[in-house]
Design a protein around this motif. Structure first.
Motif, PDB file in Angstrom:
ATOM      1  N   SER B  20      46.120  41.052  43.765  1.00 16.04           N
ATOM      2  CA  SER B  20      44.922  40.322  43.356  1.00 16.04           C
ATOM      3  C   SER B  20      44.939  38.925  43.957  1.00 16.04           C
ATOM      4  CB  SER B  20      44.830  40.261  41.830  1.00 16.04           C
ATOM      5  OG  SER B  20      45.733  39.315  41.311  1.00 16.04           O
ATOM      6  N   THR B  23      44.164  39.394  47.779  1.00 14.79           N
ATOM      7  CA  THR B  23      42.770  39.756  48.021  1.00 14.79           C
ATOM      8  C   THR B  23      41.842  38.597  47.683  1.00 14.79           C
ATOM      9  OG1 THR B  23      43.507  41.792  46.982  1.00 14.79           O
ATOM     10  CG2 THR B  23      41.308  41.768  47.836  1.00 14.79           C
ATOM     11  N   TYR B  65      40.730  31.214  40.962  1.00 17.00           N
ATOM     12  CA  TYR B  65      41.561  32.398  40.728  1.00 17.00           C
ATOM     13  C   TYR B  65      41.942  32.493  39.267  1.00 17.00           C
ATOM     14  CZ  TYR B  65      45.303  35.721  40.757  1.00 17.00           C
ATOM     15  OH  TYR B  65      46.079  36.805  40.463  1.00 17.00           O
ATOM     16  N   LEU B  69      41.289  35.646  36.825  1.00  8.30           N
ATOM     17  CA  LEU B  69      42.348  36.354  36.108  1.00  8.30           C
ATOM     18  C   LEU B  69      42.073  36.342  34.611  1.00  8.30           C
ATOM     19  CD1 LEU B  69      44.844  37.685  37.280  1.00  8.30           C
ATOM     20  CD2 LEU B  69      46.160  35.709  36.537  1.00  8.30           C
ATOM     21  N   PHE B  89      35.345  42.038  36.238  1.00  9.07           N
ATOM     22  CA  PHE B  89      35.390  41.600  37.628  1.00  9.07           C
ATOM     23  C   PHE B  89      34.166  40.747  37.945  1.00  9.07           C
ATOM     24  CE2 PHE B  89      38.090  45.371  37.775  1.00  9.07           C
ATOM     25  CZ  PHE B  89      39.140  44.918  38.526  1.00  9.07           C
ATOM     26  N   LEU B 295      36.066  42.888  45.862  1.00 10.43           N
ATOM     27  CA  LEU B 295      37.338  42.590  45.194  1.00 10.43           C
ATOM     28  C   LEU B 295      37.617  43.640  44.127  1.00 10.43           C
ATOM     29  CD1 LEU B 295      39.502  40.368  45.126  1.00 10.43           C
ATOM     30  CD2 LEU B 295      38.169  39.231  43.374  1.00 10.43           C
ATOM     31  N   LEU B 299      40.898  46.267  44.193  1.00 12.16           N
ATOM     32  CA  LEU B 299      41.914  46.269  43.148  1.00 12.16           C
ATOM     33  C   LEU B 299      41.915  47.586  42.392  1.00 12.16           C
ATOM     34  CD1 LEU B 299      41.850  42.667  41.722  1.00 12.16           C
ATOM     35  CD2 LEU B 299      43.450  43.730  43.277  1.00 12.16           C
TER      36      LEU B 299
END
Lengths: 344, 326
Positions: B20, B23, B65, B69, B89, B295, B299
């Protein structure tokens, strides 16, 4: 190889790795020493399938290399839009009027539906583009594989751990998706998304993404081979006599990993050709008007071709099957020649 | 067994976490301006500013990021489009739909395509491979070897359009491949996927034939097989009871990898036949530079591949009693 054995070899070159002993013919008066490479060559020449496939593969490379010359002799360019230049050859939908995709004495492989490019020159230039990209990728992958694989195997310890984990990690990435997804990002590194993308940027991006995810299998194999070599006496002897690690890698280890390297490289190259073609087929690789093998497939899968002119799709299709089959057979033969023990 | 599963799952989570990061950096850290990438060629400054605001691109990349997360694990209500529950996401930039629900929408297609094709290619591939090994050296063996050599060198982007032209466009024997819900209309589901199944499994079956044949021949040269024959067991018994089991072990590994990568998106097959699966989703989101969706696909498909690697390793213990999982 600077093996200590070499000094006491008495004329016959001794083989210090696990290759076969040189063939000896004690009855003949003249003793002829044969290097492992020479033995491999002799075995390879005896393999008829291998020789024929080598010729076929060589022919493809020759076509790619000589594409400009061939098309000059043939008198056409892959960029000429015949739909504009010779509209009488096409119907209103852009399909060649003559049967079999417009194949004739003038256009040997016919004309492409739509823009009306000449298929023969398009194909040979396409082969040229694809082979050039795949060759560069293979070279980059081989160099990276040697660098990381051999150093992981030889240095061991922390370097080995780091490279090993890196390989594990990269292998977990879904490669096909990664190729597709990273293409626009890599392209945007070179040109602003607002501008037209030049072809060379696409080529560089294709090479980069395939290189990043292409070297792991080779790296792993070379690491294993090096790990086994590291414990051999001739390496130890070199180390004791004060050779630097760099020298040992260069002069002792590298000559001994040539065999797996060559065999793997012959399997890798056709793989890269098909990956590159796949990307161009999906529209993220090379795009029109630059001729490319894969991009011909994407043209061949349009409704226009499927409905009206299926002759067109056989030229890229059959030539690619021929290329991949010949290359795989060549790979098998190279492997057999190096290591005759493996059963098929 | 349990310890093995826990350890492997933790390992997979670590890899997914690293993936993750990589990417995310690839999409949001590496381009000079990911907003510009999504905005496309007809970009106005107002559009660009809007994208920056909506996706939070004005913040530094590590913070972006961290938000990503955080949303992924805990969900978020901070999106303008609406709430985003736990595996969040975010929202697709292009369609304005939840990425997770888009993925779930597309998953049945990919699963149907993959499962149907794998049943086909396993049966055909193992069958012909075993047959060739059983009849080794005969005409049958030679035909199978040569045929599988050529077929396994075929590409879906040639065989697929060829099948479409031959069966759909030129002869009109079949309708265009499509995906129909299995529970809604099983017959349409079957006929719609038939051509993709056949095309996908032709290439895979050829590869499995080659592998099964060589794996079987290798097994037949093993010592325990020779001993069994020397004890007077019949050739059939040894072949089907002794060698068969051993020859499956390498194939299980490869099958697990193939199944994982197909479930993660059979990109070229789905693209060729216009099936709305995960692979086609990936290609579409590339064309729209829909980075949140891309993304998500990456994932998700990596997670599927890792899951199948674990399943394969666990399956080893059942096939090969020598393997101890600990």
């Amino acid at each position: 190889m600077t093996s200590p054995l070499e000094t006491e070899g008495g004329g016959t070159p001794l083989v210090v790795d696990d290759e076969k002993e040189p063939a000896r013919e004690p009855d003949t008066a003249q003793l002829e020493g044969r290097s492992p490479g020479r033995l491999m060559w002799i075995r390879f020449k005896r393999d008829r399938t291998g020789v024929i496939s080598a010729y076929v593969v060589g022919l493809f490379f020759l076509i790619g290399l000589l594409a400009p010359l061939i098309s000059k002799l043939y008198g056409k360019s892959p960029y000429t839009v015949y739909a504009d230049e010779r509209p009488e050859l096409f119907d209103s939908a852009g399909v060649p009027v003559q049967p079999n995709g417009g194949m004739s004495g003038e256009f040997w492989f016919g004309l492409e539906p739509g823009n009306g490019y000449d298929v023969f020159t398009k194909l040979i230039y396409g082969i040229r583009t694809s082979l050039m990209i795949s060759l560069v990728v293979t070279l980059a992958v081989v160099l990276t594989g040697i660098l990381l694989g051999v150093s992981a195997g030889y240095l061991g310890g922390r370097a080995d751990f780091a490279i090993g984990r890196l390989i594990d990690f990269l292998l977990a990435i879904p490669s096909q998706l990664f190729f597709i997804a990273s293409m626009p990002v890599v392209v945007s590194l070179f040109v602003s998304p607002r501008d037209e993308t030049p072809t060379y940027v696409r080529v560089v991006a294709l090479i980069l993404v395939q290189w990043v995810l292409g070297w792991m299998s080779l790296g792993r194999i070379l690491r294993g081979t090096t790990l086994a070599l590291r414990e051999r006496e001739f390496i130890e002897a070199a180390r004791v006599s004060g050779a630097s690690p760099w020298r040992i890698i260069r002069r002792e280890i590298l000559p001994n990993v040539v065999t797996p390297l060559l065999v793997q490289a012959t399997y890798l190259l056709p793989g890269f050709v098909t990956i590159e073609a796949g990307l161009s087929y999906l529209g993220v690789g090379i795009v029109e008007p630059t001729p490319d093998w894969g991009q011909m497939f994407s043209k061949a899968s349009t409704e226009l071709v499927l409905q009206n002119d299926i002759t067109y799709m056989f030229f890229p299709g059959v030539s690619m099957i021929l290329f991949v089959v010949a290359f795989n057979l060549l790979g098998d033969s190279v492997r057999d020649a190096f290591d005759p023990k493996t059963a098929r | 067994m349990l310890r093995f599963l826990i350890r492997r799952t933790l390992g997979a989570v670590v890899i997914l976490f690293l993936l993750s990061i990589v990417t995310f950096l690839l999409f949001f850290g590496m381009p000079r301006d990911p907003g510009l990438l999504m905005c496309g060629k007809t970009c106005t400054p107002a559009n660009l500013a809007n994208i920056h605001h909506v996706l939070g691109l004005d913040k530094p990349v590590p913070e972006q990021y961290w938000i990503f997360l955080h949303n992924l694990v805990l969900g978020s209500n901070g999106f303008e489009q609406g709430p985003c529950p736990a595996p969040c996401f975010g929202y697709s930039y292009h369609t304005n739909e939840l990425v997770w629900s888009t993925l779930m929408d597309r998953l049945p297609t990919t699963v149907s395509l993959t499962l149907g094709a794998s049943i086909c290619f396993l049966l055909v591939g193992l069958g012909t491979g075993m047959l060739a090994a059983w009849k080794r050296g005969t005409l049958i063996d030679k035909t199978v070897t040569a045929g599988s050599m050529v077929l396994s060198s075929m590409q879906i982007y040639f065989l697929g359009p060829l099948a479409l032209a031959a069966l759909v466009y030129q002869t009109h024997l079949f309708g265009k491949p499509s995906y129909n819900n299995f529970t809604g209309n099983p017959v349409a589901w079957f006929t719609g996927l038939l051509i993709p199944w056949v095309v996908l499994s032709t290439i895979f079956a050829a590869q499995y034939t080659r592998m099964a044949r060589s794996s079987m021949i290798e097994q037949l040269q093993e010592e325990h097989v020779r001993t069994a024959r020397a004890k007077g067991m019949s050739r059939q018994y040894v072949f089907f009871r002794y060698a068969w089991r051993g020859s499956l072990i390498p194939l299980v590994t490869i099958f697990g990898i193939d199944l994982g990568s197909l479930l993660g998106g059979a990109v070229i097959t789905e693209y060729t036949f216009g099936l709305p699966g995960l692979g086609q989703l990936a290609v579409q989101s590339v064309f729209f530079s829909d980075l949140p969706l891309l993304l998500g696909v990456m994932l998700f498909s990596a997670a599927v591949i890792l899951l199948f690697n674990i399943i394969v390793d666990a399956c080893y213990a059942f096939i090969d009693p020598r393997v101890r999982l600990a």
